[in-house]
Write a protein that holds these residues in place. Sequence first.
Motif, mmCIF file in Angstrom:
data_model
loop_
_atom_site.group_PDB
_atom_site.id
_atom_site.type_symbol
_atom_site.label_atom_id
_atom_site.label_comp_id
_atom_site.label_asym_id
_atom_site.label_seq_id
_atom_site.Cartn_x
_atom_site.Cartn_y
_atom_site.Cartn_z
ATOM 1 N N SER A 269 43.727 38.067 39.196
ATOM 2 C CA SER A 269 42.580 38.718 38.703
ATOM 3 C C SER A 269 41.792 39.700 39.874
ATOM 4 O O SER A 269 41.463 40.846 39.621
ATOM 5 C CB SER A 269 41.356 37.826 38.353
ATOM 6 N N THR B 244 43.500 40.860 42.364
ATOM 7 C CA THR B 244 44.497 41.939 42.788
ATOM 8 C C THR B 244 44.118 43.048 41.786
ATOM 9 O O THR B 244 43.938 44.211 41.892
ATOM 10 C CB THR B 244 45.662 41.511 42.510
ATOM 11 N N LEU B 245 43.916 42.668 40.552
ATOM 12 C CA LEU B 245 43.589 43.669 39.357
ATOM 13 C C LEU B 245 42.300 44.356 39.404
ATOM 14 O O LEU B 245 42.259 45.672 39.364
ATOM 15 C CB LEU B 245 43.732 43.248 38.056
ATOM 16 N N ASP B 246 41.238 43.548 39.771
ATOM 17 C CA ASP B 246 40.102 43.912 40.274
ATOM 18 C C ASP B 246 39.753 45.170 41.095
ATOM 19 O O ASP B 246 38.857 45.993 41.204
ATOM 20 C CB ASP B 246 38.793 43.066 40.202
ATOM 21 N N LEU C 105 42.142 47.423 41.974
ATOM 22 C CA LEU C 105 42.825 48.574 41.421
ATOM 23 C C LEU C 105 41.775 49.674 41.106
ATOM 24 O O LEU C 105 40.775 49.326 40.513
ATOM 25 C CB LEU C 105 43.756 48.336 40.401
ATOM 26 N N THR D 285 43.880 53.274 37.069
ATOM 27 C CA THR D 285 45.179 52.891 37.358
ATOM 28 C C THR D 285 45.954 52.772 36.003
ATOM 29 O O THR D 285 45.347 52.074 34.890
ATOM 30 C CB THR D 285 45.491 51.547 37.958
ATOM 31 N N ARG E 54 49.387 48.779 36.602
ATOM 32 C CA ARG E 54 48.514 47.523 36.558
ATOM 33 C C ARG E 54 49.509 46.290 36.304
ATOM 34 O O ARG E 54 49.470 45.266 36.700
ATOM 35 C CB ARG E 54 47.346 47.570 35.382
ATOM 36 N N ALA F 138 51.316 45.442 39.211
ATOM 37 C CA ALA F 138 50.765 45.030 40.356
ATOM 38 C C ALA F 138 50.553 43.413 40.265
ATOM 39 O O ALA F 138 50.478 42.770 40.919
ATOM 40 C CB ALA F 138 49.222 45.816 40.484
ATOM 41 N N ALA F 139 50.350 43.091 39.020
ATOM 42 C CA ALA F 139 49.933 41.664 38.594
ATOM 43 C C ALA F 139 51.445 40.956 38.679
ATOM 44 O O ALA F 139 51.164 39.683 39.267
ATOM 45 C CB ALA F 139 49.702 41.568 37.034
ATOM 46 N N TRP G 199 47.101 38.326 30.682
ATOM 47 C CA TRP G 199 48.332 39.223 30.450
ATOM 48 C C TRP G 199 48.434 39.914 29.140
ATOM 49 O O TRP G 199 48.994 40.700 28.899
ATOM 50 C CB TRP G 199 49.624 38.150 30.714
ATOM 51 N N LEU H 128 46.910 43.142 29.304
ATOM 52 C CA LEU H 128 47.580 44.096 30.455
ATOM 53 C C LEU H 128 48.667 44.613 29.437
ATOM 54 O O LEU H 128 48.855 45.958 29.227
ATOM 55 C CB LEU H 128 48.236 43.270 31.296
#
Length: 230
Positions: free
Chosen positions: A82, A84-86, A88, A92, A97, A100-101, A145, A148
């Motif tokens: 979470s 990591t995604l936040d 970006l 993106t 995304r 990246a996840a 997920w 995403l």
Amino acid sequence: MSRKAGGPTSEESSKSARTRERILDAAAHVLSRKGYAGTRLGDIADQAQLQAPAIYYYFGSREDLIEEVMWTGARRVREHVSETLDALPADTDPMDRICAAIEAHLHIELELSDFATAVIRNSGQIPEHLRTRQLAEEGEYGKLWRTLFRDLDNAGDLRPGLDPRVAHLLVLGAINWAAEWWNPKRDTFDAVVRNAQSLVRHGLSARSQLIEPDEQTGSRPPRKRTRRTP
């Protein structure tokens, strides 16, 4: 104001918290390597450099300790991905995304955390009554997920004929399985990530005929390395 007689000092409380965390770290280490059936309190005590009876001061039983490790592992995986995604940029691309996840999940699973490895390797071995909190965390992670893949589908970038739910479950299952077969002496972490991302990008994308330059050469920008911690 004076401290209540008999109550722990802040130093004592801090020491107790550190000892409890050391026991959890040790349990995650043992559980990630020996599995649920093979995890013994004596092994955990040896890893934590404690006498085995001391564990009962912090956890009522072996099962209570393992339950805490499993919940902690599930929570840390969700939080790591979470975060990591936040981080970006807001614009993106949905496929970027997802990639990246994938890297974030593999990073914590394979390199960063014994807790993450323990929960991934042992989910099918732990009795159901010990998995209540873990399953709740995994439910929240599953929502991440699903979002995403739904975003990828809504953007028109999911290959026609693919079901977003089935696709995300297959991808997550594949990257989880890496904990069972990955050997850093044989395959680099970057190679695992690069292959996983390429398989997903070209297997799921409606624009899969497009090949990124770095994938043509097999190279990948260097990534900051982080030492594994429990």
